[in-house]
Design an enzyme around this catalytic site. Structure first.
Site, PDB file in Angstrom:
ATOM      1  N   ALA A  23       0.767  -1.097  -0.149  1.00 46.87           N
ATOM      2  CA  ALA A  23      -0.073  -0.089   0.142  1.00 46.87           C
ATOM      3  C   ALA A  23       0.955   1.272   0.211  1.00 46.87           C
ATOM      4  CB  ALA A  23      -1.003  -0.025   1.117  1.00 46.87           C
ATOM      5  N   ALA A  24       1.928   1.380   0.532  1.00 47.14           N
ATOM      6  CA  ALA A  24       2.733   2.449   0.640  1.00 47.14           C
ATOM      7  C   ALA A  24       3.270   2.968  -0.621  1.00 47.14           C
ATOM      8  CB  ALA A  24       3.950   2.339   1.640  1.00 47.14           C
ATOM      9  N   GLY A  41       0.616   5.068  -0.340  1.00 47.53           N
ATOM     10  CA  GLY A  41      -0.846   5.280   0.232  1.00 47.53           C
ATOM     11  C   GLY A  41      -1.863   6.229  -0.684  1.00 47.53           C
ATOM     12  N   LYS A  57      -3.054   5.065  -3.641  1.00 45.51           N
ATOM     13  CA  LYS A  57      -4.270   4.153  -3.805  1.00 45.51           C
ATOM     14  C   LYS A  57      -5.251   4.143  -2.712  1.00 45.51           C
ATOM     15  CE  LYS A  57      -1.874   2.399  -7.675  1.00 45.51           C
ATOM     16  NZ  LYS A  57      -0.680   2.931  -7.427  1.00 45.51           N
ATOM     17  N   ASP A 102       2.077  -2.963   4.098  1.00 44.28           N
ATOM     18  CA  ASP A 102       3.403  -2.824   3.488  1.00 44.28           C
ATOM     19  C   ASP A 102       4.559  -3.067   4.130  1.00 44.28           C
ATOM     20  OD1 ASP A 102       4.185  -0.926   0.864  1.00 44.28           O
ATOM     21  OD2 ASP A 102       5.826  -1.289   1.968  1.00 44.28           O
ATOM     22  N   ASP A 117      -0.860  -3.791  -5.903  1.00 44.47           N
ATOM     23  CA  ASP A 117       0.134  -2.955  -6.673  1.00 44.47           C
ATOM     24  C   ASP A 117       1.363  -3.011  -6.526  1.00 44.47           C
ATOM     25  OD1 ASP A 117       0.275  -0.621  -8.511  1.00 44.47           O
ATOM     26  OD2 ASP A 117       0.765   0.498  -6.563  1.00 44.47           O
ATOM     27  N   CYS A 127       3.280  -0.421 -12.949  1.00 44.36           N
ATOM     28  CA  CYS A 127       3.550   0.822 -13.802  1.00 44.36           C
ATOM     29  C   CYS A 127       4.894   0.244 -14.593  1.00 44.36           C
ATOM     30  CB  CYS A 127       3.933   1.910 -12.856  1.00 44.36           C
ATOM     31  SG  CYS A 127       5.075   1.742 -11.839  1.00 44.36           S
TER      32      CYS A 127
HETATM   33  C1  LIG Z   1       4.348   0.094  -6.299  1.00 40.70           C
HETATM   34  S1  LIG Z   1       4.475   0.459  -4.604  1.00 40.70           S
HETATM   35  C2  LIG Z   1       2.968   0.520  -4.027  1.00 40.70           C
HETATM   36  C3  LIG Z   1       2.447   2.026  -4.397  1.00 40.70           C
HETATM   37  C4  LIG Z   1       1.057   2.303  -3.525  1.00 40.70           C
HETATM   38  N1  LIG Z   1       0.054   1.176  -4.039  1.00 40.70           N
HETATM   39  C5  LIG Z   1       0.310   3.497  -3.595  1.00 40.70           C
HETATM   40  O1  LIG Z   1      -0.286   3.699  -4.768  1.00 40.70           O
HETATM   41  O2  LIG Z   1       0.914   4.551  -3.366  1.00 40.70           O
HETATM   42  C6  LIG Z   1       4.875  -1.239  -4.101  1.00 40.70           C
HETATM   43  C7  LIG Z   1       5.244  -1.341  -2.629  1.00 40.70           C
HETATM   44  O3  LIG Z   1       5.232  -2.796  -2.320  1.00 40.70           O
HETATM   45  C8  LIG Z   1       5.769  -2.977  -0.959  1.00 40.70           C
HETATM   46  N2  LIG Z   1       6.137  -4.296  -0.886  1.00 40.70           N
HETATM   47  C9  LIG Z   1       6.983  -5.101  -1.664  1.00 40.70           C
HETATM   48  N3  LIG Z   1       6.995  -6.333  -1.122  1.00 40.70           N
HETATM   49  C10 LIG Z   1       6.138  -6.588  -0.322  1.00 40.70           C
HETATM   50  C11 LIG Z   1       5.593  -7.591   0.385  1.00 40.70           C
HETATM   51  N4  LIG Z   1       5.952  -8.677   0.401  1.00 40.70           N
HETATM   52  N5  LIG Z   1       4.517  -7.192   1.145  1.00 40.70           N
HETATM   53  C12 LIG Z   1       4.057  -5.915   1.360  1.00 40.70           C
HETATM   54  N6  LIG Z   1       4.297  -4.920   0.756  1.00 40.70           N
HETATM   55  C13 LIG Z   1       5.538  -5.063  -0.023  1.00 40.70           C
HETATM   56  C14 LIG Z   1       6.835  -1.798  -1.138  1.00 40.70           C
HETATM   57  O4  LIG Z   1       7.455  -1.463  -0.073  1.00 40.70           O
HETATM   58  C15 LIG Z   1       6.224  -0.825  -1.931  1.00 40.70           C
HETATM   59  O5  LIG Z   1       6.018  -0.004  -0.887  1.00 40.70           O
END
Ligand SMILES: C[S@@+](CC[C@H](N)C(=O)[O-])C[C@H]1O[C@@H](n2cnc3c(N)ncnc32)[C@H](O)[C@@H]1O
Length: 523
Positions: free
Chosen positions: A236-237, A239, A241, A259, A306, A372
Site C-alpha cells: 500500500a505505501a 498510500g 491508492k 506494506d 499494486d 507501472c
Molecule cells: C508500487 S509500490 C505501491 C504503491 C502504492 N500502492 C501507492 O499507490 O501509493 C509497491 C510497494 O510494495 C511494497 N512491498 C514489496 N514487497 C512487499 C511484500 N512482500 N509485502 C508487502 N509490501 C510489499 C513496497 O514496500 C512498496 O511500498
C-alpha cells in the site's frame, strides 16, 4: 535526403548529450521541425524493434556502406512511419528491401503474438516511456475533503481557465499556460499543463488534492469498493491508492493497508492523515506471510494489489536495468542484458506469487492487479498464470470498455485488461487487470453474474456497478450509513497490538457482535 541527414545529426548529438532532443531539433537547419522531431522520437522509441529487424534482415549485409543509424531511420519510416517519401537513392534502395523487411516485421509480430506495432513495441520492451514525453500534471481531487466543483472554482480564482472535459489527447496537448481540464475517464482527476507545479499550492498542502498520475488512479477506480466494504490494500505505501479507495468508500468501511517497508508505512501514515482518511488500519508486514484464513480477513471482499515492479513505464525514469539494458555486457536481441532479464524474472515470480495469494483470500470477490511496468512478463504473463492457478474460481472483468489500449493478446481474454501508454494516453506506462469471483467459485458469497455473458469461463465482458454491489450484498453508501447508525456507528474494530488504525494506535481487540452478524448476513 536532408531529413535523414539532419535526423542522423540530431541523434548523434543527443547521444553525446549536447542537448535535449527537442532543443537539438529546433536548433537544426531543417525547416519542418515537426517532421524531424516525429522521426527521431519514433526511431528512439522503436529502437529495440528496429535493432531486431536489422539483425534478422539482409539490409545491412547487402548494403555494406549503409550507416546503421541511417538504416534505422529508413526502416522506421518504411515500416512504422509514413513511408520513405524523400531520400533519392536511399528511397530506391529501400524499395529493393521493402518486401523482405515487411516479412521480417510480420514474423516478429507472430513470434510475439501481437498484431499492432504498438503491441510489438511493448512486447519487446521498447521505450514506452521516454524522457522526451512531457506528461500533463494530474491532480486527483480528494473528495473526502472537497468536491471537484469547489476545486475547479478554487483554481479559477487562482487565475486558471477551466476548459471543461479533456475529451481527447489533443485537448490535453493543447493545455498551455494557466489552462486546466477535468479528465474524461476519471472524473475526480484534474489535468494541468506539463510542469505545472502545485506542490506549494494550498489545496495540495491541505490534502484536498493529491498529485497522482491519472493511470495510477485507475486501480481504485475500477475496483470501486462501495462505502462500508472491507478492502485489503496489499502493497500500500506510500498510500496514494489507499487514500483514493477511502475517498471512493466515503471513509466508511475498513481498509487494511499493508506494506513491508517501515519507512514507507511511516510516510503513508502521514499522507493518509493529511488526506483525512480515517477508515484504515496500517500494518507493517510481509503481505505474503498473511494468513488468508485468519478471521481478521474473513470479511475482506475487495483486494488491491499494486506490487513492486520494474517501473519501466515511468516517464523520465529510464526503467533501470530491467528495461533499458543499462549494464555493459550481454545485450541480447531484445536489448536487455542478462542481469536485467534476471531481475525481471525475479519480479515476475514475486508478482505471480502475490497475485495468487491475493486471490486466495476466501471472501475476496474482486481483486485488482496493477503495475507501472510495460513488460508482458510483469503484466499479462502474471495475470494468465493467476487465472490458470485459480482453476475457474475467478474471471477477468472487461474494464473501461472505451479505453483503446488493451492487454497484449497473449491469451484469450487478455483484452479485458488495460494498458496505458505515455505517448497515446499522456500518462505513465501502466497495466491494470480486474478479477472477479465466478458464481460457484467458492469464497464469501457467490456473484450473480451481472448482464453480459462470460467468455471462455474466464472472462466477464460487463463492468458491474451498483447492480453488482447489491448482488454482493454490499450496501450502497446510504444504506450503509443507516446500517452503521442502527449498529451504534463505526465499523468493527479488530486490531492487534502495534497496528495503526484510523491514525491512532490501538492496543486492544474489540468485537461488536451485532455488527459482525450484520456483515456476515450481507456476504
Ligand atoms: C508500487 S509500490 C505501491 C504503491 C502504492 N500502492 C501507492 O499507490 O501509493 C509497491 C510497494 O510494495 C511494497 N512491498 C514489496 N514487497 C512487499 C511484500 N512482500 N509485502 C508487502 N509490501 C510489499 C513496497 O514496500 C512498496 O511500498
Amino acid at each position: 535526403m536532408a531529413l535523414y541527414v539532419e535526423a542522423m545529426s540530431v541523434l548523434e548529438r543527443a547521444e553525446r548529450k549536447e542537448g535535449s532532443l527537442k532543443s537539438l531539433v529546433y536548433r537544426s537547419s531543417f525547416k519542418n521541425v515537426k517532421q524531424l522531431y516525429a522521426l527521431v522520437c519514433g526511431v528512439l522509441r522503436y529502437e529495440p524493434v528496429l535493432h531486431q529487424l536489422l539483425e534478422s534482415s539482409r539490409l545491412l549485409r547487402s548494403e555494406k556502406r549503409l550507416d546503421r543509424q541511417l538504416a534505422k531511420l529508413l526502416v522506421f519510416d518504411l515500416l512504422l512511419g509514413h513511408g520513405v517519401k524523400c531520400g533519392g537513392r536511399w528511397k530506391v534502395m529501400m524499395k529493393r528491401h521493402a518486401a523482405e523487411l515487411g516479412s521480417a516485421l510480420a514474423r516478429m509480430k507472430v513470434r510475439h503474438g501481437v498484431s499492432t506495432n504498438l503491441d510489438l513495441l511493448t512486447a519487446v520492451g521498447g521505450r514506452a516511456a521516454t524522457k522526451e514525453v512531457l506528461l500533463p500534471r494530474y491532480a486527483r481531487v480528494n473528495t473526502l475533503k472537497t468536491t471537484v466543483d469547489d476545486a475547479v472554482d478554487y483554481f479559477k480564482r487562482q487565475g486558471f481557465t477551466f476548459i471543461g472535459a479533456a475529451d481527447c489527447a489533443q485537448t490535453v496537448d493543447d493545455l498551455k499556460g494557466k489552462r486546466f481540464a477535468r479528465d474524461i475517464d476519471v472524473p475526480e482527476v484534474l489535468v494541468f499543463p506539463p510542469k505545472t507545479d502545485l506542490h506549494d499550492d494550498q489545496l495540495y498542502k491541505l490534502g484536498n488534492i493529491i498529485l497522482q498520475d491519472k493511470a495510477s488512479c485507475l486501480p481504485a477506480f475500477v475496483l470501486a469498493p462501495p462505502p462500508g466494504s472491507q478492502v485489503l490494500d496489499c502493497c500500500a505505501a506510500p498510500g496514494n491508492k489507499t487514500s483514493h479507495l477511502a475517498a471512493i468508500m466515503k471513509n466508511k468501511g475498513k481498509i487494511l493497508a499493508v506494506d513491508l517497508s517501515t519507512e514507507r508505512v511511516a510516510t503513508m501514515s502521514t499522507q493518509l492523515l493529511r488526506a483525512g482518511v480515517s477508515c484504515h488500519r496500517l500494518q507493517c508486514a510481509d503481505f505474503l506471510a498473511l494468513d488468508p484464513h485468519d478471521p481478521s480477513y474473513a470479511r475482506v471482499q475487495y483486494v488491491l494489489l499494486d506490487p513492486s515492479c520494474s517501473g519501466s513505464g515511468m516517464v523520465g525514469r529510464m526503467g533501470g536495468a530491467a528495461d533499458r539494458g543499462g549494464d555493459s555486457g550481454g545485450v541480447d536481441g531484445t536489448g536487455q542484458t542478462a542481469s536485467s532479464q534476471e531481475r525481471l524474472r525475479a519480479l515476475s515470480a514475486f508478482q505471480a506469487r502475490a497475485l495468487r495469494h491475493a486471490l486466495s483470500f476466501p471472501g475476496a470477490l474482486r481483486v485488482v492487479y496493477s503495475t507501472c511496468s510495460v513488460h508482458q512478463q510483469e503484466n499479462e504473463d502474471v495475470v494468465q498464470q493467476a487465472l490458470a492457478d485459480s482453476a475457474g474460481a475467478f474471471r477477468l472483468v472487461h474494464i473501461l470498455p472505451e479505453w483503446r489500449r488493451r492487454g497484449l493478446p497473449v491469451f484469450p481474454g487478455a483484452e479485458c485488461c488495460v494498458r496505458a501508454d505515455p505517448h497515446e494516453d499522456r500518462t505513465h506506462g501502466f497495466f491494470v487487470a480486474l478479477f472477479e469471483r465466478n458464481a460457484g467459485g467458492g469464497g464469501g458469497g457467490d456473484l450473480v453474474k451481472p448482464g453480459g455473458g462470460g467468455n471462455g469461463g474466464d472472462v466477464d465482458t460487463a463492468v458491474p456497478s451498483l447492480e453488482l454491489r447489491r448482488d454482493l450484498g454490499c450496501p450502497d453508501g446510504q444504506n450503509q450509513e443507516k446500517e452503521e447508525e442502527a449498529n451504534g456507528g463505526g465499523t468493527e474494530t479488530l486490531v492487534k497490538s502495534g497496528v495503526t488504525e484510523g491514525g491512532k494506535t490501538k492496543k486492544k481487540r474489540k468485537r461488536n457482535k451485532n455488527k459482525r452478524k450484520t456483515c456476515a448476513d450481507s456476504t
